[in-house]
Structures are given as C-alpha cells and as structure tokens.
Design a protein around this motif. Structure first.
Motif, PDB file in Angstrom:
ATOM      1  N   UNK A 170       0.828  -1.206   0.000  1.00 17.06           N
ATOM      2  CA  UNK A 170       0.000   0.000   0.000  1.00 17.06           C
ATOM      3  C   UNK A 170       0.863   1.257   0.000  1.00 17.06           C
ATOM      4  N   UNK A 171       1.924   1.228   0.779  1.00 13.66           N
ATOM      5  CA  UNK A 171       2.817   2.384   0.862  1.00 13.66           C
ATOM      6  C   UNK A 171       3.560   2.589  -0.456  1.00 13.66           C
ATOM      7  N   UNK A 172       3.983   1.511  -1.082  1.00 12.49           N
ATOM      8  CA  UNK A 172       4.680   1.616  -2.358  1.00 12.49           C
ATOM      9  C   UNK A 172       3.764   2.195  -3.438  1.00 12.49           C
ATOM     10  N   UNK A 173       2.475   1.890  -3.375  1.00 16.21           N
ATOM     11  CA  UNK A 173       1.536   2.491  -4.325  1.00 16.21           C
ATOM     12  C   UNK A 173       1.451   3.996  -4.103  1.00 16.21           C
ATOM     13  N   UNK A 174       1.490   4.427  -2.845  1.00 11.87           N
ATOM     14  CA  UNK A 174       1.485   5.856  -2.530  1.00 11.87           C
ATOM     15  C   UNK A 174       2.767   6.525  -3.034  1.00 11.87           C
ATOM     16  N   UNK A 175       3.894   5.849  -2.853  1.00 15.75           N
ATOM     17  CA  UNK A 175       5.163   6.396  -3.332  1.00 15.75           C
ATOM     18  C   UNK A 175       5.161   6.488  -4.862  1.00 15.75           C
ATOM     19  N   UNK A 176       4.548   5.524  -5.531  1.00 18.57           N
ATOM     20  CA  UNK A 176       4.472   5.578  -6.997  1.00 18.57           C
ATOM     21  C   UNK A 176       3.631   6.769  -7.453  1.00 18.57           C
ATOM     22  N   UNK A 177       2.540   7.062  -6.749  1.00 21.03           N
ATOM     23  CA  UNK A 177       1.751   8.249  -7.101  1.00 21.03           C
ATOM     24  C   UNK A 177       2.583   9.516  -6.926  1.00 21.03           C
ATOM     25  N   UNK A 178       3.394   9.544  -5.881  1.00 12.82           N
ATOM     26  CA  UNK A 178       4.294  10.673  -5.668  1.00 12.82           C
ATOM     27  C   UNK A 178       5.303  10.780  -6.810  1.00 12.82           C
ATOM     28  N   UNK A 179       5.831   9.649  -7.252  1.00 12.66           N
ATOM     29  CA  UNK A 179       6.796   9.653  -8.347  1.00 12.66           C
ATOM     30  C   UNK A 179       6.192  10.235  -9.615  1.00 12.66           C
ATOM     31  N   UNK A 180       4.956   9.868  -9.902  1.00  9.41           N
ATOM     32  CA  UNK A 180       4.276  10.386 -11.100  1.00  9.41           C
ATOM     33  C   UNK A 180       4.064  11.892 -10.974  1.00  9.41           C
ATOM     34  N   UNK A 181       3.671  12.343  -9.790  1.00  6.82           N
ATOM     35  CA  UNK A 181       3.477  13.783  -9.559  1.00  6.82           C
ATOM     36  C   UNK A 181       4.798  14.528  -9.757  1.00  6.82           C
ATOM     37  N   UNK A 182       5.872  14.025  -9.158  1.00  2.00           N
ATOM     38  CA  UNK A 182       7.169  14.694  -9.268  1.00  2.00           C
ATOM     39  C   UNK A 182       7.612  14.786 -10.726  1.00  2.00           C
TER      40      UNK A 182
END
Length: 324
Positions: A170-182
C-alpha cells in the motif's frame, strides 16, 4: 545538551559486554523495538511495521547525518533494541565503527546499501568503491529500500510477515503516485531553467532522474568545506547563465548560499532564494513535511515553482504548509 561519548571508550565497553541496555518502557508482547538512524528510515519502518513495531529515530528534524555522533542515550537505545536499521553508503560516517561492533550482538541492517543494487547507484567522485548515499531523493529508488525493510521485518518477525508485505504494498503504491506527480511538475520546468544550485551535493539522483543539472556548494558530505574558489566559481555560473534562483537546505547552514547571492548581486545579477529544501532530514514531526511523502512532495513542488514550472502550492494532495 547531551554529550557524545568517547568512541574508544564505547567500543571497548561494547566489546567487553559492559554496555548493558537501559530498561526500555514496557511494550506489548511481540512488538519489535527498532532503532532507525535517519528520519526517512524511521518513517518507512513505522508505516510498514504498523502496530508490530516501536521505532526510535536517532536523528531528528534538521540533523545532519554526515556529521552526527552518537550520544549516551543513542548507545543505550541501540544496545537495547531488537534491531538497528541504518542507511549505509557512508551516510552515517561517524557511526559506522560502532554499528560494525554492535552487529556482532544483534541485527544491524544497512537498508540502502543492502537493497539498492550497485548498478543503480552513483559512484562517489572522490572515493573508489563508495557511492552517493542520497537515494531517497528519487521515490522509485526509495521504493527499493521500503520493500527491503518489509522483508527485513519479516525475517525478524515471521508471524507478522503478511502484514508487513501488505502495508509495504500500500505504501509503495502511494510512493508511486508521488513519483508520477514529481515527474509531471518537474517536467514542466523549462529546459533552460533546469539548473539546481544547493548547499551541498545531495541531489545527484534527483538530477539524473529528472534531467536537472545539479551544483552543490559543498560535496556529497557536509564535512567537506567549500573554499572561496568554489564560491567564486559558482558566482560566475550564476551570472553567466543568468540563473535566477538557488536553494537552501534544512540540515545545512545557509551561510554559503547567502554568499552566492551576495556575490552575484555585487556583479549586478539578482538571485533569489527559491526556497528551503529537505535534503538529509525531513520536516518537523507531526507535519506532512515530517513524512517521507511530504518531504519529497515539498521538494518537487518548491523546485518546480521557483524555476518556472507549474505546480500547485499545496503539492500533490494540497497538504503542504505553503497552502495553509
């Protein structure tokens, strides 16, 4: 202020078995007591560990891990813990000797050095066989560390393995969303503006990932001093390339950055402070910026907005302090 302890004394005491743990506060049966060196590691262990871990972070807001020395309470916490999670890659340079000795008594795990493959690392420009430690600057690199932390916790506590892996997913999915935003907001910065000048060379992975030229006043470690020649060299770059914004860091003195601003101004070129970035430490505990997600959201948003890109003031979720 708590004093650090003499290194030879503590190593001799540890080797002789004389450094006994101070009794820890009572905790629920089966809960792992983990000491993490940096706040980024502590944040990941708390998220992935859930209620099966209690985490003590040695380094708080604004603390520089390159120069940090253990205190007496740090030693007691590490000796008494079930395991110590540290970064490695020579980030915690002053702790390495102690941690190597402690590793003969308990699990002491260098989570970045262990779980980021060497081919994904940037070689240290000054030392053969060493690498830039600042891998957390890129979410997809940090994801390797988060996944590794889940597996390390599963080894320490097999009964909790399924939970660790589920929370990590679940946390890695959140980090991936952050990566896309960045990628989106940093990609909006005009190419000619993609020059990032900061207090020390902590943004090499960032530059590689997002196509920025990165210039640090100091080297990879803040122990390296910036000489007058380096300041003058960077002033020349600011003036000649008409760079309009540079950045201070939360864990490094702003003295050298202000010297650049003054030097450029003396030559008729105004340079603004584009904002404060989180480099080797996160924001204040209890704030969004005091989490890994918030730290990187803040950095990407601040850099994009200061260098002519497009990013919402509140970041990817509207939670950044600048939106309040």
């Amino acid at each position: 202020m708590e004093h650090t302890i003499d290194r030879r004394t503590l190593l001799a005491g540890l080797a002789a078995g004389l450094l006994l743990p101070i009794p820890a506060p009572a905790r629920a049966a089966g809960v792992l007591d983990i000491v993490a060196t940096t706040p980024m590691i502590a944040d990941a262990v708390r998220v992935v560990g859930g209620d099966r871990v209690e985490v003590t972070a040695l380094m708080g807001e604004g603390v520089d891990p390159h120069t940090y020395r253990q205190t007496r309470s740090d030693i007691a916490a590490m000796v008494g813990a079930d395991a110590v999670f540290w970064h490695g890659l020579y980030l915690e340079a002053q702790l390495e000797e102690f941690l190597a000795t402690l590793a003969s008594r308990k699990p002491v795990i260098a989570v970045a050095a262990t779980h980021v493959p060497a081919e994904r690392l940037i070689a240290h420009p000054d030392y053969d066989g060493r690498y830039d430690p600042h891998v957390w600057m890129v979410p997809r690199l940090w994801s390797l560390v988060v996944g590794g932390i889940a597996e390390e916790l599963a080894v320490l506590d097999p009964d909790g393995a399924d939970g660790y892996r589920a929370r990590a997913a679940a946390y890695l999915a959140e980090i991936e969303r952050l990566a896309v935003y960045a990628e989106g907001v940093l990609g909006s910065v005009p190419e000619e503006n993609r020059v990032l000048v900061t207090a020390h060379d902590a943004f090499g992975y960032f530059g590689r990932a997002y196509g920025f030229e990165v210039m640090g006043i100091q080297g990879l470690s803040t122990e390296s001093e910036a000489g007058l020649a380096r300041i003058e060299e960077l002033v020349d770059v600011l003036v000649e390339r008409r760079i309009g914004a540079i950045f201070v860091e939360s864990s490094v003195s702003d003295r050298n950055v202000l010297a650049l601003v003054e030097g450029a101004a003396s030559r008729g070129h105004p340079v603004a402070i584009g904002g404060q970035l989180y480099s080797d430490s996160m924001g204040a505990p209890g704030t969004f910026e005091g989490t890994y997600i918030g730290m990187i959201d803040h950095n990407a948003t601040t850099i994009a907005r200061a260098l002519g890109g497009s990013a919402p003031p509140g970041g990817s979720t509207g939670r950044l302090a600048s939106a309040n």
